[in-house]
Design a protein around this motif. Structure first.
Motif, PDB file in Angstrom:
ATOM      1  N   TYR A  38       0.796  -1.203   0.013  1.00 24.50           N
ATOM      2  CA  TYR A  38      -0.116   0.005  -0.052  1.00 24.50           C
ATOM      3  C   TYR A  38       1.035   1.159  -0.139  1.00 24.50           C
ATOM      4  O   TYR A  38       0.307   2.333  -0.474  1.00 24.50           O
ATOM      5  CB  TYR A  38      -0.892   0.071   1.105  1.00 24.50           C
ATOM      6  N   GLU A  39       2.206   1.105   0.342  1.00 30.19           N
ATOM      7  CA  GLU A  39       3.050   2.499   0.300  1.00 30.19           C
ATOM      8  C   GLU A  39       4.426   1.764   0.061  1.00 30.19           C
ATOM      9  O   GLU A  39       4.906   1.144   0.435  1.00 30.19           O
ATOM     10  CB  GLU A  39       2.923   3.068   1.649  1.00 30.19           C
ATOM     11  N   MET A  40       5.027   2.762  -0.975  1.00 27.79           N
ATOM     12  CA  MET A  40       6.356   2.611  -1.374  1.00 27.79           C
ATOM     13  C   MET A  40       6.778   3.966  -1.199  1.00 27.79           C
ATOM     14  O   MET A  40       6.292   4.966  -1.537  1.00 27.79           O
ATOM     15  CB  MET A  40       6.469   2.086  -2.911  1.00 27.79           C
ATOM     16  N   GLY A  41       8.331   4.043  -0.920  1.00 26.64           N
ATOM     17  CA  GLY A  41       8.660   5.473  -0.870  1.00 26.64           C
ATOM     18  C   GLY A  41      10.495   5.201  -0.846  1.00 26.64           C
ATOM     19  O   GLY A  41      10.876   4.247  -0.959  1.00 26.64           O
ATOM     20  N   TRP A  42      10.730   6.321  -0.450  1.00 25.51           N
ATOM     21  CA  TRP A  42      12.367   6.625  -0.477  1.00 25.51           C
ATOM     22  C   TRP A  42      12.849   7.409   0.838  1.00 25.51           C
ATOM     23  O   TRP A  42      12.140   8.322   0.892  1.00 25.51           O
ATOM     24  CB  TRP A  42      12.894   7.501  -1.583  1.00 25.51           C
ATOM     25  N   TYR A  43      13.822   6.821   1.323  1.00 27.34           N
ATOM     26  CA  TYR A  43      14.212   7.387   2.595  1.00 27.34           C
ATOM     27  C   TYR A  43      15.824   7.722   2.266  1.00 27.34           C
ATOM     28  O   TYR A  43      16.264   6.980   1.385  1.00 27.34           O
ATOM     29  CB  TYR A  43      14.220   6.591   3.743  1.00 27.34           C
ATOM     30  N   ARG A  44      16.498   8.436   2.959  1.00 23.03           N
ATOM     31  CA  ARG A  44      17.984   8.446   2.990  1.00 23.03           C
ATOM     32  C   ARG A  44      18.841   8.649   4.274  1.00 23.03           C
ATOM     33  O   ARG A  44      18.209   9.291   5.088  1.00 23.03           O
ATOM     34  CB  ARG A  44      18.289   9.878   2.134  1.00 23.03           C
ATOM     35  N   GLN A  45      19.823   8.438   4.067  1.00 18.37           N
ATOM     36  CA  GLN A  45      20.829   8.629   5.249  1.00 18.37           C
ATOM     37  C   GLN A  45      22.084   8.944   5.022  1.00 18.37           C
ATOM     38  O   GLN A  45      22.937   8.442   4.062  1.00 18.37           O
ATOM     39  CB  GLN A  45      20.808   7.355   6.143  1.00 18.37           C
ATOM     40  N   ILE A  74       4.612   7.183  -1.500  1.00 24.95           N
ATOM     41  CA  ILE A  74       3.485   7.214  -2.525  1.00 24.95           C
ATOM     42  C   ILE A  74       2.805   5.928  -2.280  1.00 24.95           C
ATOM     43  O   ILE A  74       3.169   4.875  -2.143  1.00 24.95           O
ATOM     44  CB  ILE A  74       3.919   7.304  -4.011  1.00 24.95           C
ATOM     45  N   THR A  75       1.383   6.379  -2.366  1.00 26.75           N
ATOM     46  CA  THR A  75       0.602   4.934  -1.843  1.00 26.75           C
ATOM     47  C   THR A  75      -0.066   4.398  -3.115  1.00 26.75           C
ATOM     48  O   THR A  75       0.468   5.019  -4.236  1.00 26.75           O
ATOM     49  CB  THR A  75      -0.768   5.637  -1.170  1.00 26.75           C
ATOM     50  N   SER A  76      -0.591   3.209  -2.934  1.00 24.64           N
ATOM     51  CA  SER A  76      -1.189   2.641  -4.208  1.00 24.64           C
ATOM     52  C   SER A  76      -2.022   3.284  -5.014  1.00 24.64           C
ATOM     53  O   SER A  76      -2.544   3.134  -6.086  1.00 24.64           O
ATOM     54  CB  SER A  76      -1.645   1.190  -3.879  1.00 24.64           C
ATOM     55  N   ALA A  77      -2.686   4.160  -4.348  1.00 25.62           N
ATOM     56  CA  ALA A  77      -3.754   5.104  -4.950  1.00 25.62           C
ATOM     57  C   ALA A  77      -3.016   6.394  -5.608  1.00 25.62           C
ATOM     58  O   ALA A  77      -3.969   7.009  -6.033  1.00 25.62           O
ATOM     59  CB  ALA A  77      -4.814   5.402  -3.803  1.00 25.62           C
ATOM     60  N   LYS A  96      10.644  19.006  -1.887  1.00 27.81           N
ATOM     61  CA  LYS A  96       9.423  19.590  -2.517  1.00 27.81           C
ATOM     62  C   LYS A  96       9.887  20.571  -3.627  1.00 27.81           C
ATOM     63  O   LYS A  96      10.782  21.337  -3.421  1.00 27.81           O
ATOM     64  CB  LYS A  96       8.413  20.453  -1.702  1.00 27.81           C
ATOM     65  N   GLY A  97       9.297  20.625  -4.795  1.00 23.33           N
ATOM     66  CA  GLY A  97       9.594  21.076  -5.791  1.00 23.33           C
ATOM     67  C   GLY A  97      11.061  20.766  -6.619  1.00 23.33           C
ATOM     68  O   GLY A  97      11.238  21.221  -7.612  1.00 23.33           O
ATOM     69  N   ARG A  98      11.740  19.840  -6.081  1.00 22.35           N
ATOM     70  CA  ARG A  98      12.870  19.217  -6.996  1.00 22.35           C
ATOM     71  C   ARG A  98      12.705  17.723  -7.433  1.00 22.35           C
ATOM     72  O   ARG A  98      13.150  17.493  -8.140  1.00 22.35           O
ATOM     73  CB  ARG A  98      14.141  19.603  -6.094  1.00 22.35           C
ATOM     74  N   PHE A  99      12.219  17.100  -6.401  1.00 25.91           N
ATOM     75  CA  PHE A  99      12.032  15.548  -6.329  1.00 25.91           C
ATOM     76  C   PHE A  99      10.524  15.292  -6.869  1.00 25.91           C
ATOM     77  O   PHE A  99       9.465  15.707  -6.219  1.00 25.91           O
ATOM     78  CB  PHE A  99      12.445  14.838  -5.243  1.00 25.91           C
ATOM     79  N   THR A 100      10.319  14.177  -7.519  1.00 27.34           N
ATOM     80  CA  THR A 100       8.965  13.701  -7.961  1.00 27.34           C
ATOM     81  C   THR A 100       9.106  12.108  -7.828  1.00 27.34           C
ATOM     82  O   THR A 100       9.971  11.396  -8.586  1.00 27.34           O
ATOM     83  CB  THR A 100       8.721  14.075  -9.429  1.00 27.34           C
ATOM     84  N   ILE A 101       8.125  11.793  -6.938  1.00 29.36           N
ATOM     85  CA  ILE A 101       7.912  10.132  -6.766  1.00 29.36           C
ATOM     86  C   ILE A 101       7.148   9.760  -7.709  1.00 29.36           C
ATOM     87  O   ILE A 101       5.738  10.466  -7.833  1.00 29.36           O
ATOM     88  CB  ILE A 101       7.722   9.540  -5.392  1.00 29.36           C
ATOM     89  N   SER A 102       7.079   8.660  -8.131  1.00 32.28           N
ATOM     90  CA  SER A 102       6.033   8.035  -9.196  1.00 32.28           C
ATOM     91  C   SER A 102       6.143   6.448  -8.930  1.00 32.28           C
ATOM     92  O   SER A 102       6.974   5.929  -8.430  1.00 32.28           O
ATOM     93  CB  SER A 102       6.171   8.503 -10.583  1.00 32.28           C
ATOM     94  N   ARG A 103       5.042   5.618  -9.137  1.00 31.57           N
ATOM     95  CA  ARG A 103       4.941   4.299  -9.054  1.00 31.57           C
ATOM     96  C   ARG A 103       4.070   3.793 -10.171  1.00 31.57           C
ATOM     97  O   ARG A 103       3.081   4.496 -10.692  1.00 31.57           O
ATOM     98  CB  ARG A 103       4.085   4.314  -7.763  1.00 31.57           C
ATOM     99  N   ASP A 104       4.644   2.400 -10.511  1.00 31.39           N
ATOM    100  CA  ASP A 104       4.057   1.537 -11.512  1.00 31.39           C
ATOM    101  C   ASP A 104       3.313   0.537 -10.848  1.00 31.39           C
ATOM    102  O   ASP A 104       4.194  -0.453 -10.519  1.00 31.39           O
ATOM    103  CB  ASP A 104       5.057   1.390 -12.727  1.00 31.39           C
ATOM    104  N   ASN A 105       2.217   0.591 -10.436  1.00 30.24           N
ATOM    105  CA  ASN A 105       1.571  -0.732  -9.715  1.00 30.24           C
ATOM    106  C   ASN A 105       1.725  -1.828 -10.262  1.00 30.24           C
ATOM    107  O   ASN A 105       2.039  -2.975  -9.773  1.00 30.24           O
ATOM    108  CB  ASN A 105       0.344  -0.435  -9.468  1.00 30.24           C
ATOM    109  N   ALA A 106       1.512  -2.000 -11.677  1.00 29.60           N
ATOM    110  CA  ALA A 106       1.647  -3.266 -12.295  1.00 29.60           C
ATOM    111  C   ALA A 106       3.014  -3.981 -12.456  1.00 29.60           C
ATOM    112  O   ALA A 106       3.064  -5.263 -12.441  1.00 29.60           O
ATOM    113  CB  ALA A 106       1.212  -3.022 -13.706  1.00 29.60           C
ATOM    114  N   LYS A 107       4.111  -3.228 -12.181  1.00 32.21           N
ATOM    115  CA  LYS A 107       5.327  -3.435 -12.130  1.00 32.21           C
ATOM    116  C   LYS A 107       5.973  -3.466 -10.941  1.00 32.21           C
ATOM    117  O   LYS A 107       7.221  -3.906 -10.597  1.00 32.21           O
ATOM    118  CB  LYS A 107       6.425  -2.618 -13.259  1.00 32.21           C
ATOM    119  N   ASN A 108       5.307  -3.051  -9.867  1.00 35.52           N
ATOM    120  CA  ASN A 108       5.583  -3.165  -8.378  1.00 35.52           C
ATOM    121  C   ASN A 108       6.851  -2.416  -8.276  1.00 35.52           C
ATOM    122  O   ASN A 108       7.859  -2.534  -7.759  1.00 35.52           O
ATOM    123  CB  ASN A 108       5.695  -4.369  -7.922  1.00 35.52           C
TER     124      ASN A 108
END
Length: 119
Positions: A31-38, A50-53, A63-75
């Motif tokens: 239901y959720e995928m994302g990115w973290y950094r260290q 980003i959620t599955s919705a 914000k304003g520089r990064f964009t997250i996107s998701r392809d649910n069919a390809k996980n």
């Protein structure tokens, strides 16, 4: 669920990179995928999720520089990073949260991919 991240590298100040993360293995849902950094000497922090919705949440620094996107069919989840700054230098980790077939919640982490921004 196993996560395989790719796309990190060395880029100059103001440059761009695109990270990808593929989830493999069986689960009831992700239901959720994302990115973290260290960064060295710092705690792991949220970059974007980003959620599955398709609902998204970004750290203020993203914000304003990064964009997250998701392809649910390809996980698969992507992170397009533009106008990178030296302070974006870190190991970037992919994360997935979902439900296993036994209805137990899970949170999986990828192996991390290094992003280095030179000034």
């Amino acid at each position: 669920v196993q996560l395989q991240a790719s796309g990190g590298g060395l880029v100059q100040d103001g440059g761009s990179l695109r990270l990808s993360c593929i989830a493999s293995g069986s689960s009831r849902s992700i239901y959720e995928m994302g990115w973290y950094r260290q960064a060295p000497g710092k705690q792991r922090e949220l970059v974007a999720v980003i959620t599955s919705a398709g609902n998204t949440d970004y750290a203020d620094s993203s914000k304003g520089r990064f964009t997250i996107s998701r392809d649910n069919a390809k996980n698969t989840v992507y992170l397009q990073m533009n106008n990178l700054k030296p302070e974006d230098t870190a190991v970037y980790y992919c994360n997935a949260r979902g439900l296993a077939w036994n209805w137990a919640s899970f949170a999986s982490w990828g192996q991390g991919t290094q992003v280095t921004v030179s000034s």
